[in-house]
Each structure stands twice: as structure tokens, then as C-alpha cells.
Design a protein around this motif. Structure first.
Motif, PDB file in Angstrom:
ATOM      1  N   TYR A  48      -3.358   8.226   1.403  1.00  0.00           N
ATOM      2  CA  TYR A  48      -3.902   7.365   0.351  1.00  0.00           C
ATOM      3  C   TYR A  48      -4.670   6.218   0.993  1.00  0.00           C
ATOM      4  O   TYR A  48      -4.200   5.613   1.957  1.00  0.00           O
ATOM      5  CB  TYR A  48      -2.763   6.817  -0.515  1.00  0.00           C
ATOM      6  CG  TYR A  48      -3.208   5.853  -1.581  1.00  0.00           C
ATOM      7  CD1 TYR A  48      -3.946   6.278  -2.679  1.00  0.00           C
ATOM      8  CD2 TYR A  48      -2.866   4.498  -1.487  1.00  0.00           C
ATOM      9  CE1 TYR A  48      -4.344   5.379  -3.655  1.00  0.00           C
ATOM     10  CE2 TYR A  48      -3.256   3.596  -2.466  1.00  0.00           C
ATOM     11  CZ  TYR A  48      -3.992   4.041  -3.557  1.00  0.00           C
ATOM     12  OH  TYR A  48      -4.388   3.155  -4.528  1.00  0.00           O
ATOM     13  N   LEU A  67       0.828  -1.201   0.000  1.00  0.00           N
ATOM     14  CA  LEU A  67       0.000   0.000   0.000  1.00  0.00           C
ATOM     15  C   LEU A  67       0.867   1.258   0.000  1.00  0.00           C
ATOM     16  O   LEU A  67       0.581   2.233  -0.708  1.00  0.00           O
ATOM     17  CB  LEU A  67      -0.927  -0.008   1.212  1.00  0.00           C
ATOM     18  CG  LEU A  67      -1.987   1.099   1.276  1.00  0.00           C
ATOM     19  CD1 LEU A  67      -2.969   0.975   0.125  1.00  0.00           C
ATOM     20  CD2 LEU A  67      -2.729   1.037   2.604  1.00  0.00           C
ATOM     21  N   ARG A  80       3.813   1.465  -1.281  1.00  0.00           N
ATOM     22  CA  ARG A  80       4.380   1.537  -2.634  1.00  0.00           C
ATOM     23  C   ARG A  80       3.350   2.099  -3.618  1.00  0.00           C
ATOM     24  O   ARG A  80       3.679   2.951  -4.454  1.00  0.00           O
ATOM     25  CB  ARG A  80       4.846   0.138  -3.054  1.00  0.00           C
ATOM     26  CG  ARG A  80       5.256   0.005  -4.512  1.00  0.00           C
ATOM     27  CD  ARG A  80       6.425   0.898  -4.850  1.00  0.00           C
ATOM     28  NE  ARG A  80       6.751   0.793  -6.259  1.00  0.00           N
ATOM     29  CZ  ARG A  80       6.127   1.451  -7.223  1.00  0.00           C
ATOM     30  NH1 ARG A  80       5.128   2.271  -6.928  1.00  0.00           N
ATOM     31  NH2 ARG A  80       6.501   1.315  -8.476  1.00  0.00           N
ATOM     32  N   GLU A  81       2.124   1.667  -3.508  1.00  0.00           N
ATOM     33  CA  GLU A  81       1.050   2.170  -4.378  1.00  0.00           C
ATOM     34  C   GLU A  81       0.796   3.654  -4.126  1.00  0.00           C
ATOM     35  O   GLU A  81       0.498   4.415  -5.049  1.00  0.00           O
ATOM     36  CB  GLU A  81      -0.211   1.346  -4.117  1.00  0.00           C
ATOM     37  CG  GLU A  81      -1.354   1.605  -5.076  1.00  0.00           C
ATOM     38  CD  GLU A  81      -2.523   0.678  -4.821  1.00  0.00           C
ATOM     39  OE1 GLU A  81      -3.657   1.080  -5.141  1.00  0.00           O
ATOM     40  OE2 GLU A  81      -2.301  -0.437  -4.301  1.00  0.00           O
ATOM     41  N   HIS A  82       0.922   4.045  -2.869  1.00  0.00           N
ATOM     42  CA  HIS A  82       0.703   5.454  -2.489  1.00  0.00           C
ATOM     43  C   HIS A  82       1.616   6.382  -3.283  1.00  0.00           C
ATOM     44  O   HIS A  82       1.208   7.481  -3.680  1.00  0.00           O
ATOM     45  CB  HIS A  82       0.962   5.600  -0.983  1.00  0.00           C
ATOM     46  CG  HIS A  82       0.692   6.956  -0.442  1.00  0.00           C
ATOM     47  ND1 HIS A  82       0.866   7.266   0.882  1.00  0.00           N
ATOM     48  CD2 HIS A  82       0.286   8.125  -1.015  1.00  0.00           C
ATOM     49  CE1 HIS A  82       0.569   8.525   1.092  1.00  0.00           C
ATOM     50  NE2 HIS A  82       0.226   9.075  -0.046  1.00  0.00           N
ATOM     51  N   ASP A 113       2.467   6.345  -6.209  1.00  0.00           N
ATOM     52  CA  ASP A 113       1.912   6.636  -7.540  1.00  0.00           C
ATOM     53  C   ASP A 113       0.634   7.462  -7.462  1.00  0.00           C
ATOM     54  O   ASP A 113       0.051   7.805  -8.496  1.00  0.00           O
ATOM     55  CB  ASP A 113       1.624   5.332  -8.284  1.00  0.00           C
ATOM     56  CG  ASP A 113       2.895   4.573  -8.615  1.00  0.00           C
ATOM     57  OD1 ASP A 113       3.919   5.227  -8.903  1.00  0.00           O
ATOM     58  OD2 ASP A 113       2.866   3.324  -8.587  1.00  0.00           O
ATOM     59  N   HIS A 114       0.195   7.771  -6.243  1.00  0.00           N
ATOM     60  CA  HIS A 114      -1.046   8.546  -6.052  1.00  0.00           C
ATOM     61  C   HIS A 114      -0.828   9.669  -5.041  1.00  0.00           C
ATOM     62  O   HIS A 114      -1.728   9.996  -4.267  1.00  0.00           O
ATOM     63  CB  HIS A 114      -2.176   7.636  -5.573  1.00  0.00           C
ATOM     64  CG  HIS A 114      -2.541   6.552  -6.548  1.00  0.00           C
ATOM     65  ND1 HIS A 114      -1.846   5.366  -6.623  1.00  0.00           N
ATOM     66  CD2 HIS A 114      -3.514   6.492  -7.493  1.00  0.00           C
ATOM     67  CE1 HIS A 114      -2.389   4.600  -7.567  1.00  0.00           C
ATOM     68  NE2 HIS A 114      -3.390   5.262  -8.103  1.00  0.00           N
TER      69      HIS A 114
END
Length: 241
Positions: A219, A191, A193-195, A197-198
Motif C-alpha cells: 500500500y 500508514l 493501520r491504513e493499509h 483497510d486497503h
């Protein structure tokens, strides 16, 4: 001393309110990961409860995790954070000999192995310990649910991405952080890591001592949440919303 057994012979210790250290016991040696703020005599606790010699490893150099170093004859820490340990020693007048700690280094405890991995981000010298074959990572502050990249000791945001990607390549299913009472799932790292990109960077409502330098991003995905506080100087060209 409040303690919780995470695995047989692995205890998460609450040294002070929401400040945790981890004690790992092997057949031949034990390992204490962090020494807290120094408000409790962890050395005495270890002497009373551990039947073997005990190594001491610092996850990073912030005072709430190395404050009890002075109670031990020797600690291991990454060289990048030695200036933080030196500053702590100057402030308290208490100095402890330090040996270098490098990613890839392995502590063989007897039937249990702890491998050092880089978690650079929160500080440049942040490290974790992977308990090999046990699906558990000890992460210090490197992977807290709220990630903090603040002050001159922090690594750039670009390094955090490298760290998260490398961490997700490691064999573990859960991890311990220094400010959570129990294990966190591997999904929390994904999560974070995904953050990246957002990111939606904005000034926080209470910037504290960092003032206009501080940015915040939050995020959410499903029931999970990732929060990041970062110094503007570590953004690498990104701008706040």
C-alpha cells in the motif's frame, strides 16, 4: 560496533548487517533491547562501555534477536515467546534464565523509565519499550516497514489491527525498529493501520519456504509505503485477489 546516538544516552547498535539492538543508559541502570544473532560479544561491549548494571530485554523470540542471550546471566521476555527461546537453546545448546515480561511493566533506570507495551503480531509475544516523556518507542520487529506475520508464532491479522490502534494511542513521535538504521516516524504506524483497510492480497513472486501459504499486500500513500507478508492461516477468512 557501529552505533548511532538517537537521544542522549540512547544508542542504536548494529550487531550485524541490518540487525540492530538498542542500548538505553540511565543514571542507575542500563537496558539492552535485544542481543542480535550472537555473532558479536555484546556482553563484552556492554561491560566495557556501560558504567552501571545492565538489564537485557528481548523484543521477541526470533533467533536473529536472541542469538546473543547466552552471553548474559538473565534476560526478560514475554511468556508467549518462551517456546521460541527454548527452541533456540535446544538448537545451540546454550540456555539463559528468563524472567517474564508483561505489558505495563516499567523499568526504572534512574532519571529514565522504559514501559513495556504489547506489539503482538510479528509474534504473539512481541513487545516494545516506550521511553516515557521522551517521544521514543523501541519496537523490535513489531513495526518494521515491512510487516511479517509468518509461522505458528505469529498472531492473526485481526490482532495486528488491535496492536496498531493501541500503538497510535501512545505518546511518541518516532520509533526504532530492529532492521532500520535510524528512527522511523509515527506516520509509518498510521500508514500500516491504513493499509489494513486497503489490503490487496496476492501470491508473492518468490514465496520461499512458505510456498502457497504466503500472501503479500503493498500500500502506498504519498511518499510512504507499507508492505505486509502474511500466512494464509492468519487471514481470518480473507481471500487473495
Amino acid at each position: 560496533m557501529n552505533r548511532r546516538e538517537i537521544l542522549p544516552g540512547v544508542w542504536h547498535l548494529e550487531e550485524d548487517y541490518r540487525v540492530y539492538c538498542t542500548l538505553v543508559q540511565g543514571a542507575e541502570k542500563a537496558l539492552l533491547f535485544d542481543t542480535g544473532q550472537g555473532r558479536r560479544d555484546l556482553a563484552a561491549y556492554v561491560a566495557e562501555t556501560v558504567p552501571t548494571p545492565c538489564l537485557v530485554v528481548n523484543s521477541h523470540g526470533h533467533s536473529d534477536h536472541v542469538g546473543g542471550n547466552f552471553r548474559f546471566p538473565l534476560v526478560y521476555a514475554h511468556r508467549a515467546d518462551w517456546p521460541l527461546l527454548a527452541a533456540q537453546a535446544r538448537m545451540t545448546g546454550r540456555e539463559t534464565p528468563v524472567r517474564p515480561l508483561e505489558p505495563g511493566q516499567v523499568f526504572a533506570l534512574g532519571g529514565r523509565r522504559a514501559r513495556v507495551v504489547s506489539l503482538a503480531g510479528h509474534t504473539r509475544g512481541s513487545v516494545g519499550l516506550l521511553l516515557e516523556g521522551e517521544d521514543l518507542l523501541l519496537a523490535g520487529d513489531g513495526l518494521n516497514q515491512t510487516l511479517l506475520l509468518l509461522g505458528p508464532e505469529a498472531a492473526p491479522l485481526s490482532q495486528l489491527r488491535v496492536t496498531l490502534e493501541a500503538t497510535l494511542a501512545l505518546p511518541f513521535t518516532q520509533y526504532l525498529s530492529s532492521h532500520a538504521p535510524g528512527p522511523l516516524p509515527r506516520d509509518q504506524v498510521a500508514l500500516h493501520r491504513e493499509h489494513l483497510d486497503h489490503l490487496h492480497l496476492e501470491p508473492p513472486s518468490h514465496p520461499g519456504p512458505y510456498g502457497p501459504r504466503l500472501c503479500r499486500s503493498q500500500y502506498r500513500a504519498g511518499r510512504g509505503r507499507s508492505v505486509l507478508f502474511v500466512d494464509r492461516g492468519l487471514l481470518g477468512g480473507r481471500e487473495m485477489a
